[in-house]
Scaffold this motif. Structure first.
Motif, mmCIF file in Angstrom:
data_model
loop_
_atom_site.group_PDB
_atom_site.id
_atom_site.type_symbol
_atom_site.label_atom_id
_atom_site.label_comp_id
_atom_site.label_asym_id
_atom_site.label_seq_id
_atom_site.Cartn_x
_atom_site.Cartn_y
_atom_site.Cartn_z
ATOM 1 N N THR A 195 0.777 -1.240 0.000
ATOM 2 C CA THR A 195 0.000 0.000 0.000
ATOM 3 C C THR A 195 0.811 1.294 0.000
ATOM 4 O OG1 THR A 195 -0.155 0.003 2.426
ATOM 5 C CG2 THR A 195 -1.898 -1.155 1.216
ATOM 6 N N GLY B 95 -4.898 -3.656 4.114
ATOM 7 C CA GLY B 95 -4.378 -4.008 2.801
ATOM 8 C C GLY B 95 -3.024 -4.674 2.828
ATOM 9 N N ALA C 110 -3.957 -10.236 0.568
ATOM 10 C CA ALA C 110 -3.720 -9.060 -0.272
ATOM 11 C C ALA C 110 -2.348 -9.146 -0.943
ATOM 12 C CB ALA C 110 -3.822 -7.785 0.566
#
Length: 206
Positions: A69, A107, A112
């Motif tokens: 992220t 995330g 993920a």
């Protein structure tokens, strides 16, 4: 009263200093140039366990602490792929590690990571530092943060620490490719210069 305040102030200073010298926060006791790296075992997005010892024929390893992220990590994603594609065949594969906690940063969970690796076509292992021990062992503080290891007498030794290049935000404005220069120097049995640069990125969330 003034004496009491002075004593409290001195005590606070000593406590802060003790934490600083103990390496809290920036892991001052992490690996330095010339240190031998201990092996570790972490889960790859493929589900298997991966260790440094799984690369016995490698001349070295480009260890990259990164994540899903952080905008700085994402801006360097293509460059990380390019490093693996260019240097894996020359004996320096990329090994990426995510040290972030999904409890602290959404995330960053394992699922993920799997989705990110598949979507971007990662050609390198992407490992989950779930216990947050490997990044602290290395002393990494940012994503991305690079540790270039060189095999010397069957040990992996740290020969470069820092950024991928001199333009973390924009690949189009890069003028100095630090990791590429470092790998080329090692391939030619030359000293790495610079051997340390400032890693610019998001603070590790762990």
């Amino acid at each position: 009263m003034k004496t009491l305040k002075l004593l409290i102030g001195l005590t606070s200073l000593l406590v802060v200093s003790a934490f600083a010298f103990a390496g809290f926060g920036d892991f001052a006791n992490g690996y330095d140039l010339g240190d031998t790296v201990s092996d570790f075992k972490l889960q790859d997005v493929s589900g298997k366990q991966v260790s440094l010892s799984d690369f016995p024929d490698a001349k070295g390893i480009i260890v990259v602490f990164t994540c899903n992220t952080c905008p700085f990590a994402l801006a360097n994603e293509a460059r990380i792929l390019a490093l693996d594609q260019k240097y894996k065949s020359k004996g320096f594969p990329v090994l990426a590690i995510n040290p972030n906690s999904p409890e602290l940063k959404a995330g960053e969970d394992f699922e993920a990571m799997q989705a990110r690796a598949a979507a971007q076509g990662y050609t390198f292992p992407y490992l989950y530092d779930e216990s947050h021990t490997v990044y602290s062992q290395f002393g990494a503080t940012k994503t991305p943060h690079i540790y270039l290891l060189n095999r010397e007498e069957n040990e992996l030794v740290v020969r470069y620490i820092g950024a991928i290049d001199d333009s973390v935000r924009d690949a189009e404005t890069v003028t100095k490719r630090f990791v590429e220069q470092a790998v080329e120097s090692l391939l030619n049995d030359e000293a790495v210069e610079p051997a340390i640069t400032k890693a610019i990125g998001c603070s590790i969330k762990a």
